[in-house]
Motif scaffolding. Structure first.
Motif, short mmCIF file in Angstrom:
data_model
loop_
_atom_site.label_atom_id
_atom_site.label_comp_id
_atom_site.label_asym_id
_atom_site.label_seq_id
_atom_site.Cartn_x
_atom_site.Cartn_y
_atom_site.Cartn_z
N TRP A 265 8.50 -4.82 -59.21
CA TRP A 265 8.56 -6.26 -58.97
C TRP A 265 9.94 -6.60 -58.43
CZ3 TRP A 265 5.44 -10.21 -58.45
CH2 TRP A 265 5.96 -11.49 -58.52
N ASP A 266 9.98 -7.28 -57.29
CA ASP A 266 11.27 -7.63 -56.70
C ASP A 266 11.18 -8.99 -56.03
OD1 ASP A 266 13.92 -7.42 -55.80
OD2 ASP A 266 13.29 -6.49 -53.93
N ARG B 155 2.84 -10.62 -52.05
CA ARG B 155 3.78 -11.74 -52.25
C ARG B 155 3.03 -12.84 -53.00
NH1 ARG B 155 8.54 -12.79 -50.45
NH2 ARG B 155 8.43 -11.17 -48.86
N VAL C 123 6.63 -16.15 -61.06
CA VAL C 123 5.99 -15.27 -62.04
C VAL C 123 7.01 -14.93 -63.12
CG1 VAL C 123 5.00 -12.97 -62.37
CG2 VAL C 123 4.33 -14.33 -60.39
N LEU D 208 5.24 -7.88 -55.44
CA LEU D 208 4.79 -6.72 -56.21
C LEU D 208 4.56 -5.58 -55.23
CD1 LEU D 208 3.76 -5.49 -58.91
CD2 LEU D 208 1.48 -6.22 -58.20
N ASN D 209 5.20 -4.45 -55.48
CA ASN D 209 5.07 -3.27 -54.64
C ASN D 209 4.23 -2.24 -55.41
OD1 ASN D 209 5.74 -1.72 -52.27
ND2 ASN D 209 7.08 -0.51 -53.60
N ASP E 172 8.48 -12.47 -64.85
CA ASP E 172 8.54 -11.02 -64.64
C ASP E 172 8.68 -10.21 -65.92
OD1 ASP E 172 11.13 -11.92 -64.91
OD2 ASP E 172 11.93 -10.80 -63.22
N LEU F 205 4.76 0.97 -59.79
CA LEU F 205 4.74 -0.47 -59.60
C LEU F 205 6.16 -0.99 -59.70
CD1 LEU F 205 1.79 -1.34 -62.03
CD2 LEU F 205 1.69 -1.21 -59.54
N LEU G 55 -0.09 -11.00 -63.97
CA LEU G 55 1.21 -11.60 -63.67
C LEU G 55 1.21 -13.05 -64.14
CD1 LEU G 55 0.19 -9.95 -60.74
CD2 LEU G 55 2.66 -9.87 -60.76
N ARG H 91 2.12 -4.22 -50.46
CA ARG H 91 3.01 -5.23 -51.05
C ARG H 91 2.25 -6.54 -51.16
NH1 ARG H 91 8.66 -4.50 -50.42
NH2 ARG H 91 8.85 -6.66 -49.82
N ILE I 247 4.87 -9.31 -67.07
CA ILE I 247 3.92 -8.60 -66.21
C ILE I 247 3.42 -7.37 -66.94
CG2 ILE I 247 3.63 -7.33 -64.05
CD1 ILE I 247 5.83 -9.10 -62.84
#
Length: 123
Positions: free
Chosen positions: A56-57, A83, A88, A61-62, A90, A54, A106, A81, A93
């Motif tokens: 987060w960018d 969006r 959020v 969330l990937n 981060d 996992l 999240l 992915r 999470i």
């Protein structure tokens, strides 16, 4: 002019489920918002805890996973992915994987109502 039916049209006329042809849509996950947080659950049977990544960018969330069954010579992968429309938090999470179901929580961050300050030039 001959009109050809789309795959979904002709499978509907045959009363066949679309999953036979790989059109899974969004059946493997559920996303909802409650009490200032998003909760995402994804059905991911067949994966081990350590095979799931996992990341987060910047609001995305990937989710990626890979499982190799060496006995059968098969490889199973998952990649999606997500969006999110709100900010959020981060740092808060969290995720849990139990019985083939991944659940990611999240929490949403309080929006900065002031926005970004703009410097004023001139006299």
């Amino acid at each position: 002019m001959v009109l050809r039916p789309t795959a979904s049209t002709w499978t509907q006329s045959l009363d066949m489920p679309s999953q036979l042809f790989g059109d899974r849509g969004s059946d493997d996950y559920e996303l909802y918002e409650e009490d200032d947080k998003f909760v995402l659950t994804i059905d991911m049977p067949g994966f081990e805890h350590e095979e799931i990544d996992l990341a987060w960018d910047d609001g995305v969330l990937n989710v990626a996973a890979e499982h190799v069954d060496e006995d059968r010579g098969r490889k199973k992968t998952y990649h999606r992915r997500f969006r999110f429309p709100k900010t959020v938090d981060d740092d808060e999470i969290s995720a849990e994987y139990t019985n083939g179901v991944l659940e990611v929580t999240l929490p949403t961050a309080a929006p900065d109502t002031r926005g970004k300050e703009i410097p004023l030039e001139g006299e």
